[in-house]
Enzyme design. Structure first.
Site, mmCIF file in Angstrom:
data_model
loop_
_atom_site.group_PDB
_atom_site.id
_atom_site.type_symbol
_atom_site.label_atom_id
_atom_site.label_comp_id
_atom_site.label_asym_id
_atom_site.label_seq_id
_atom_site.Cartn_x
_atom_site.Cartn_y
_atom_site.Cartn_z
ATOM 1 N N GLY A 115 7.418 -2.791 -1.585
ATOM 2 C CA GLY A 115 7.025 -1.393 -1.391
ATOM 3 C C GLY A 115 7.882 -0.420 -2.156
ATOM 4 C CE LYS A 152 -1.610 7.269 -0.856
ATOM 5 N NZ LYS A 152 -0.915 7.124 0.430
ATOM 6 C CB SER A 202 -0.872 -0.019 1.253
ATOM 7 O OG SER A 202 -1.678 1.125 1.292
ATOM 8 C CB CYS A 236 -3.019 6.143 11.919
ATOM 9 S SG CYS A 236 -3.374 5.033 10.603
#
Lengths: 303, 243
Positions: free
Chosen positions: A266, A45, A21, A131
């Protein structure tokens, strides 16, 4: 004939290669370069409930064998992902998709997953718990076993699809967090997310990245990924998606021997847009070199 | 976009800290002035995005300042060196907007893309005026090359050591133009934006990860929505820019 097929949480993949992602958009722009149906899957994403512009620029800084990024989860929000991005992806990709979801509160994770759950071609949810928790003083959900388990349980209630929790490496004991996710009902874990770093511009005497810190990715972090996948493999029974600095078919095999069932690629997509295609092409030859007939059989082989 | 091997056929210093490299290879994906290429150098993880200065057949000219270890390595590279290069990146300038008397404004490292643009506009029968801004005389380059295209060239230097003393905007007053194209440091772009009396196109610079739209490292907000400088830009039109 080399068998590259693996099974991830009950879904068979033609090969273990999954673009990570944030390095592959929603796939369709890479489809202009090569047929992306050769991939095992792709992780789109990072999607949040509401649209996000992300962090101010500069968002990127180069490092030895890698880079820092602080994009800040720029995305159009779940509703536009459903109405605009997924239809474009679907025209060029015909395999189960890994839906990467981020949030800044438990409620946001739950609502985003709930809205995506009716998309039939989403095969797995990959839940990014790196996050900051806006209701928890800004600490990342992924840095404590309790909050990692809490998010896993909350998301578990709104989907029957496999849930893979994406773990942060910026913790003292990643195995404890993986166990908490397993206890909370996760079907798998993916690791590692980026390592927090900083670079300073000598002329300006200030951090290069406007956000000051950024996540380190690229070949430099492969050994950290291998070590953490190895540790988590010994701690949990659920499958592991390994990632961190993968650039070659040898790196894929190394992470699988450490314990990964599938492998995400990635940063390498950003310096070589054909990286996943090239790695998939290399796999049979490298498998032959190391006398591997079936990739599915080597997971955890180094233990 | 293509990833191609380009071979260095000449490398020379053309002004203070400023280098011109000529490379040969497959340039078929370079379709517009204002596009850029992204060059992979041994020992560096990310590529170096450099604007296209000129393309003639399979020969590419780039001009860059040696500001860091990567561009310093490029400046020292020997003829025959090969660089894996992503070509045909970015949208480039839209020639159809130019009108009959386009004004081209380049500042420092923003001068090179103006060369191919001027050449293309002259080929279309337009009569461009070119303003090239530098800090000082030692940094001035390509004045003769632009003049050889048959365009009017106005040089400005901040210290007055060559041409008009001041900034590119000080040279805009006397020019009658139908449209403008500009590239240079952001403070210059903003000054041109405020001074200009017509619509125009601006080429922006930003630190990039990939250079082809995948990483969202170079995003900016515009009146037409979020754009990636590398893929949706680097050229934005005056009407959409939010400073």
């Amino acid at each position: 004939m080399a068998n590259t097929k693996v099974t991830l949480c009950g879904i068979e993949l033609d090969n273990p290669i999954i673009p990570a992602s944030g390095t592959f958009g929603f796939g369709y722009e890479f489809a202009e370069l090569y047929d992306i149906n050769i991939l095992g899957s792709l992780s789109f994403k990072g999607t949040t409930l509401n649209p996000r512009f992300g962090n101010p620029t500069p968002r990127i800084a180069e490092c030895p064998s890698g880079m820092l990024n602080a994009v800040g989860l720029q995305n159009p929000g779940v509703d536009r992902v459903k109405s605009e991005e997924l239809p474009k992806l679907r025209r060029v990709f015909h395999k189960p998709i890994m839906a990467n979801v981020s949030g800044f509160s438990r409620e946001e994770y739950v609502e985003t997953v709930r809205r995506l759950d009716d998309e039939a071609d989403i095969g797995w949810f990959e839940i990014n718990i790196s996050c900051p928790n806006v209701h928890g003083g800004g600490m990342s959900f992924g840095t404590s076993p309790e909050s990692a388990e809490e998010i896993t349980r909350a998301v578990r209630e709104v989907t029957k699809k496999p849930i893979i929790i994406k773990l942060s490496p910026n913790v003292t004991d990643i195995a404890a967090i993986a166990k908490a996710c397993e206890a909370g009902g996760a079907d798998g874990v993916s690791l590692i997310n980026t390592l927090m770093g900083m670079r300073i511009d000598l002329r300006r005497r200030a951090p290069i990245i406007k956000n000051k810190t950024g996540g380190y990715s690229g070949p430099a972090i492969l050994p950290v990924a291998v070590r953490m996948v190895y540790q988590v493999y010994e701690a949990v029974k659920i499958p592991i998606v390994g990632m961190g600095g993968v650039a070659t078919a040898e790196d894929v095999i190394e992470l699988m021997l450490a314990g990964a069932t599938a492998v995400e690629v990635g940063a390498e997509n950003l310096v070589n847009p054909f990286a996943c295609r090239d790695i998939i092409a290399q796999l049979p030859e490298v498998m032959a070199k190391y006398r591997i007939n079936s990739l599915a059989e080597i997971t955890g082989g180094a233990h | 976009m293509k990833d191609v091997r380009l071979k260095l056929i000449s490398n020379r210093k053309i002004a203070e800290n400023t280098y011109e490299s000529r490379l040969v290879g497959d340039l078929s994906d370079i379709t517009a002035a204002g596009q850029f290429v992204n060059i992979k150098l041994d020992g560096f993880y990310l590529r170096r995005p450099i604007s296209v200065c000129d393309v003639v057949g399979d020969e590419l000219t780039i001009i860059y300042k040696a500001v860091g270890r990567g561009t310093e390595m490029m400046a020292r590279a020997e003829v025959g060196t090969e660089w894996l290069t992503l070509t045909g990146l970015g949208n480039g300038y839209d020639l159809s907007k130019s009108g009959e008397r386009p004004l081209l404004i380049g500042g420092g490292a923003g001068v090179p893309p103006m060369y191919l643009l001027a050449k293309k506009l002259v080929a279309l029968g337009k009569t461009p005026t070119v303003i090239l801004g530098f800090n000082t005389k030692a940094e001035v380059f390509y004045k003769e090359e632009f003049e050889a295209l048959g365009v009017k060239v106005i040089i400005t230097t901040a210290d007055g050591s060559e041409g008009i003393c001041g900034f590119v905007t000080d040279a805009m007053d006397g020019v009658d133009y139908s449209y403008f194209y500009t590239c240079g440091p952001e403070p210059m772009l903003k000054a041109v934006y405020n001074k200009s009396t017509t619509s125009g196109s601006f080429s922006f610079e930003e630190r990039m990860g990939c250079g082809f739209g995948a990483c969202m490292g170079c995003s900016c907000e515009t009146k037409y929505g979020n754009k990636r400088i590398c893929r949706d830009g680097p050229v934005l039109v005056k009407e959409e820019i939010i400073w």
